[in-house]
Design a protein around this motif. Structure first.
Motif, PDB file in Angstrom:
ATOM      1  N   SER A  58       5.534 -14.942  -6.536  1.00  0.00           N
ATOM      2  CA  SER A  58       4.806 -13.790  -7.083  1.00  0.00           C
ATOM      3  C   SER A  58       3.562 -13.505  -6.262  1.00  0.00           C
ATOM      4  CB  SER A  58       4.427 -14.065  -8.538  1.00  0.00           C
ATOM      5  OG  SER A  58       5.578 -14.230  -9.338  1.00  0.00           O
ATOM      6  N   LYS A  59       2.874 -14.565  -5.852  1.00  0.00           N
ATOM      7  CA  LYS A  59       1.677 -14.391  -5.013  1.00  0.00           C
ATOM      8  C   LYS A  59       2.023 -13.702  -3.702  1.00  0.00           C
ATOM      9  CE  LYS A  59      -1.532 -16.985  -2.105  1.00  0.00           C
ATOM     10  NZ  LYS A  59      -1.994 -15.761  -1.570  1.00  0.00           N
ATOM     11  N   GLU A  60       3.122 -14.099  -3.087  1.00  0.00           N
ATOM     12  CA  GLU A  60       3.534 -13.494  -1.834  1.00  0.00           C
ATOM     13  C   GLU A  60       3.891 -12.024  -2.017  1.00  0.00           C
ATOM     14  OE1 GLU A  60       5.323 -17.560   0.229  1.00  0.00           O
ATOM     15  OE2 GLU A  60       6.614 -16.244  -0.950  1.00  0.00           O
ATOM     16  N   LEU A  61       4.498 -11.695  -3.135  1.00  0.00           N
ATOM     17  CA  LEU A  61       4.821 -10.302  -3.426  1.00  0.00           C
ATOM     18  C   LEU A  61       3.561  -9.468  -3.596  1.00  0.00           C
ATOM     19  CD1 LEU A  61       7.839 -10.738  -5.867  1.00  0.00           C
ATOM     20  CD2 LEU A  61       7.903  -9.912  -3.501  1.00  0.00           C
ATOM     21  N   VAL A  62       2.525 -10.046  -4.227  1.00  0.00           N
ATOM     22  CA  VAL A  62       1.243  -9.360  -4.360  1.00  0.00           C
ATOM     23  C   VAL A  62       0.652  -9.101  -2.978  1.00  0.00           C
ATOM     24  CG1 VAL A  62      -1.139  -9.533  -5.200  1.00  0.00           C
ATOM     25  CG2 VAL A  62       0.742 -10.311  -6.644  1.00  0.00           C
ATOM     26  N   ASP A  63       0.661 -10.140  -2.128  1.00  0.00           N
ATOM     27  CA  ASP A  63       0.111 -10.009  -0.785  1.00  0.00           C
ATOM     28  C   ASP A  63       0.843  -8.950   0.034  1.00  0.00           C
ATOM     29  OD1 ASP A  63      -1.730 -11.958  -1.333  1.00  0.00           O
ATOM     30  OD2 ASP A  63      -0.620 -13.576  -0.361  1.00  0.00           O
ATOM     31  N   ILE A  64       2.160  -8.960  -0.051  1.00  0.00           N
ATOM     32  CA  ILE A  64       2.957  -7.983   0.697  1.00  0.00           C
ATOM     33  C   ILE A  64       2.678  -6.574   0.191  1.00  0.00           C
ATOM     34  CG2 ILE A  64       5.318  -7.171   1.095  1.00  0.00           C
ATOM     35  CD1 ILE A  64       6.150 -10.124   1.155  1.00  0.00           C
ATOM     36  N   ASN A  65       2.516  -6.437  -1.108  1.00  0.00           N
ATOM     37  CA  ASN A  65       2.205  -5.142  -1.694  1.00  0.00           C
ATOM     38  C   ASN A  65       0.874  -4.612  -1.173  1.00  0.00           C
ATOM     39  OD1 ASN A  65       3.097  -3.066  -3.337  1.00  0.00           O
ATOM     40  ND2 ASN A  65       1.980  -3.804  -5.123  1.00  0.00           N
ATOM     41  N   VAL A  66      -0.129  -5.504  -1.077  1.00  0.00           N
ATOM     42  CA  VAL A  66      -1.438  -5.125  -0.550  1.00  0.00           C
ATOM     43  C   VAL A  66      -1.315  -4.696   0.911  1.00  0.00           C
ATOM     44  CG1 VAL A  66      -3.742  -5.976   0.046  1.00  0.00           C
ATOM     45  CG2 VAL A  66      -2.747  -6.543  -2.173  1.00  0.00           C
ATOM     46  N   ASN A  67      -0.555  -5.449   1.695  1.00  0.00           N
ATOM     47  CA  ASN A  67      -0.348  -5.101   3.101  1.00  0.00           C
ATOM     48  C   ASN A  67       0.329  -3.748   3.256  1.00  0.00           C
ATOM     49  OD1 ASN A  67      -0.923  -7.206   5.418  1.00  0.00           O
ATOM     50  ND2 ASN A  67      -0.516  -8.365   3.557  1.00  0.00           N
ATOM     51  N   THR A  68       1.269  -3.462   2.358  1.00  0.00           N
ATOM     52  CA  THR A  68       1.934  -2.160   2.375  1.00  0.00           C
ATOM     53  C   THR A  68       0.930  -1.046   2.127  1.00  0.00           C
ATOM     54  OG1 THR A  68       3.982  -3.163   1.559  1.00  0.00           O
ATOM     55  CG2 THR A  68       3.765  -0.770   1.335  1.00  0.00           C
ATOM     56  N   MET A  69       0.006  -1.286   1.205  1.00  0.00           N
ATOM     57  CA  MET A  69      -0.976  -0.269   0.847  1.00  0.00           C
ATOM     58  C   MET A  69      -1.966   0.009   1.979  1.00  0.00           C
ATOM     59  SD  MET A  69      -0.539   1.175  -2.018  1.00  0.00           S
ATOM     60  CE  MET A  69       0.712   0.951  -3.294  1.00  0.00           C
ATOM     61  N   MET A  70      -2.152  -0.960   2.859  1.00  0.00           N
ATOM     62  CA  MET A  70      -3.076  -0.771   3.975  1.00  0.00           C
ATOM     63  C   MET A  70      -2.638   0.380   4.869  1.00  0.00           C
ATOM     64  SD  MET A  70      -3.716  -4.791   4.853  1.00  0.00           S
ATOM     65  CE  MET A  70      -4.431  -4.470   6.459  1.00  0.00           C
ATOM     66  N   ALA A  71      -1.338   0.673   4.883  1.00  0.00           N
ATOM     67  CA  ALA A  71      -0.807   1.753   5.714  1.00  0.00           C
ATOM     68  C   ALA A  71      -0.554   3.029   4.912  1.00  0.00           C
ATOM     69  CB  ALA A  71       0.490   1.302   6.381  1.00  0.00           C
ATOM     70  N   ASP A  72      -0.840   2.997   3.621  1.00  0.00           N
ATOM     71  CA  ASP A  72      -0.605   4.172   2.785  1.00  0.00           C
ATOM     72  C   ASP A  72      -1.542   5.309   3.211  1.00  0.00           C
ATOM     73  OD1 ASP A  72      -1.291   5.872   0.233  1.00  0.00           O
ATOM     74  OD2 ASP A  72       0.607   4.891  -0.215  1.00  0.00           O
ATOM     75  N   PRO A  73      -1.047   6.528   3.313  1.00  0.00           N
ATOM     76  CA  PRO A  73      -1.887   7.651   3.769  1.00  0.00           C
ATOM     77  C   PRO A  73      -3.144   7.867   2.927  1.00  0.00           C
ATOM     78  CG  PRO A  73       0.427   8.280   3.745  1.00  0.00           C
ATOM     79  CD  PRO A  73       0.351   6.928   3.100  1.00  0.00           C
ATOM     80  N   VAL A  74      -3.072   7.577   1.640  1.00  0.00           N
ATOM     81  CA  VAL A  74      -4.229   7.770   0.768  1.00  0.00           C
ATOM     82  C   VAL A  74      -5.316   6.728   1.032  1.00  0.00           C
ATOM     83  CG1 VAL A  74      -5.004   7.793  -1.648  1.00  0.00           C
ATOM     84  CG2 VAL A  74      -2.850   8.891  -1.018  1.00  0.00           C
ATOM     85  N   LEU A  75      -4.909   5.515   1.409  1.00  0.00           N
ATOM     86  CA  LEU A  75      -5.851   4.397   1.522  1.00  0.00           C
ATOM     87  C   LEU A  75      -6.134   3.929   2.942  1.00  0.00           C
ATOM     88  CD1 LEU A  75      -4.580   2.133  -1.425  1.00  0.00           C
ATOM     89  CD2 LEU A  75      -6.372   3.869  -1.482  1.00  0.00           C
ATOM     90  N   LYS A  76      -5.331   4.317   3.904  1.00  0.00           N
ATOM     91  CA  LYS A  76      -5.433   3.684   5.226  1.00  0.00           C
ATOM     92  C   LYS A  76      -6.781   3.927   5.898  1.00  0.00           C
ATOM     93  CE  LYS A  76      -3.148   7.278   8.010  1.00  0.00           C
ATOM     94  NZ  LYS A  76      -2.029   7.549   8.935  1.00  0.00           N
TER      95      LYS A  76
END
Length: 489
Positions: A58-76
């Motif tokens: 579950s922790k790894e899934l949280v981390d991967i989700n955060v990494n995905t958001m780093m490239a999100d157009p709204v947040l990058k």
């Protein structure tokens, strides 16, 4: 910071051994975005997906989700930080930019309301008393003065948090006069309070004037704001059908309204001088009910030779716990600023916002708050000069769990999908599991509090986004997505 590389390598090694014969299949890390893109990807077999889901915690899934958001157009291109923290182990579970000072907006109220509860106690109440001096003759004539003695009650007459209206308080005071047999007052009605004198306050630096289409001015007037920075516009209609006087903020050129123009560049705000309003309403009601008052309403801040007085009636405010609940649920700026000034007065005998800020920051230091990156500029979070780090927020929230007032403090926080300013968020996943204070300014969206995981743990979290792209609703959706896998921790 998320260590993304080790997850890629560990999954790749295991997957390559298991699927050596399938030379055309590349390993794909499991994420929610992956599920949404199945139809367009060259996907591994269902067995592959099952094994990879098993590999990732579950922790790894949280981390991967955060990494995905780093490239999100709204947040990058935004400046944002995130932490999930375990209060029991005192360890960070997942984080991103956790040591970066960010504008917290109304999550600042977490510090203000906690300081008030810690220093004053959750059962603290403000008192507003009616007293009289002199004597009452056989005809019911009071040869003396009536006194309204205030204590800076921020809820006085507002109906907030269960507070009485002015009408209810006046009715109680009039009943008290009747019980004393007073039929005429041969004297003045004196307002006596040394608190919040004049209700004039300097604005905190870099204050936000227009927040979510709600206009904000400090209690009192603009009299002491630097005239070199202000521009006054007086109109009659055109911008609002009800508000007639406008002021252009020197900080972001937004127009705000006030209820009264006193001339010479002075605007009086919509919040009245509560004791004066109460006293004048009381006098008018007495006269209408047949009790003549020969004198006038007059303030007396100090009284070097006080008269002997008798208590007629005393109005108690709602408890501080009730006030804090209302403040955090509705993100009430005026109550938060009043709490700031109250702790200043009760601790150092001075009612200014500056003193309140000193008291709050000293309290936080004594509590072991991580002061690195903290700039506490006001009580409500309206100033963009406020700064705090995500890691200091979660450690602070975790430290409160052993305090005797923790339950009341926790219950004051809006609940995802159910109450307060979180009622429209987490309507699906996370409904009833997120307990947090929200914060919203232009291009600032924040959330800090506690989450209850599906396994029954209580974790502290902070998620602050500054200078995002797109709309606030788009950011809210990203925040929900970031927190969603954390519920499985």
């Amino acid at each position: 910071m998320v260590n993304f590389r080790k997850y890629i390598s560990s999954v790749a090694v295991l997957a390559s051994g298991f699927f050596l014969a399938q030379s055309t299949v590349s390993t794909v890390l499991y994420s929610q975005a992956y599920d949404n893109q199945k139809s367009s990807l060259n996907l591994p077999s269902p067995v592959t997906s099952m094994v990879e889901k098993t590999i990732l915690s579950s922790k790894e899934l949280v981390d991967i989700n955060v990494n995905t958001m780093m490239a999100d157009p709204v947040l990058k291109n935004a400046n944002w930080g995130f932490v999930v923290y375990d209060p029991k182990t005192k360890k960070v579970i997942s984080s991103y930019n956790e040591n970066t000072p960010l504008v917290p907006a109304s999550t600042t109220k977490l510090l203000t309301t906690e300081t008030a509860m810690s220093l004053l106690g959750e059962n603290y109440r403000w008192m507003t008393q009616l007293e009289y001096s002199g004597s009452i003759d056989e005809n019911g004539v009071l040869n003396g003065n009536l006194y309204i003695v205030g204590s800076g009650d921020p809820s006085l007459g507002t109906n907030k948090a269960g507070a009485w209206s002015y009408r209810d308080i006046v009715s109680d005071f009039v009943s008290g006069i009747s019980r004393e047999g007073i039929k005429k007052v041969n004297g003045d009605i004196i307002i006596q309070t040394a608190l919040f004198k004049g209700n004039i306050a300097r604005l905190p630096e870099n204050v936000v004037w227009l927040e979510n289409n709600n206009y904000y001015l400090p209690v009192g007037t603009t009299k002491e704001i630097n005239p070199a920075n202000e521009k006054l516009i007086v109109k009659k209609g055109g911008f609002s059908t009800e508000k007639k006087y406008f002021y252009v903020s020197p900080y972001n050129n937004q127009m705000v309204y006030a209820d009264k123009y006193d001339g010479e560049g002075i605007l009086t705000t919509k919040l009245p001088d509560a004791p004066a309003y109460l006293a004048n309403t009381f006098r008018t009601t007495l006269v209408k009910s047949g009790v003549a008052v020969t004198g006038k309403v007059t303030p007396k801040m100090t009284d070097p030779s006080p008269e002997n007085r008798k208590l007629v009636s005393a109005y108690k405010s709602p408890t501080l716990g009730d006030i804090v609940y209302y403040t955090n649920q509705r993100s009430d700026n005026s109550l938060a600023e009043a709490l700031l000034r109250t702790v200043g007065f009760q601790s150092l005998g001075d009612q200014t916002s500056e003193t309140g800020r000193i008291v709050v920051t000293n309290h936080l230091k004594e509590q072991g708050f991580d002061m690195v990156g903290l700039n506490y500029s006001d009580g409500s979070g309206l100033s963009r000069s406020n700064n705090v780090t995500p890691i200091s927020q979660v450690k602070f929230l975790s430290s409160l769990m052993d305090e005797k007032y923790y339950k009341t403090y926790f219950n004051s926080l809006p609940i995802g999908g159910q109450s307060g300013t979180l009622k429209s968020m987490f309507l699906g996943t996370g409904n009833g599991q997120i307990f947090a204070k929200t914060g919203t300014l232009n291009k600032v969206k924040t959330l800090a509090g506690y989450l209850k995981t599906n396994s029954g743990k209580t974790l502290a979290f902070s998620l602050m986004v500054n200078n995002y792209a797109g709309s606030v609703d788009m950011v809210k959706k990203r925040m929900e997505k970031i927190l969603e896998p954390a519920l499985d921790l």
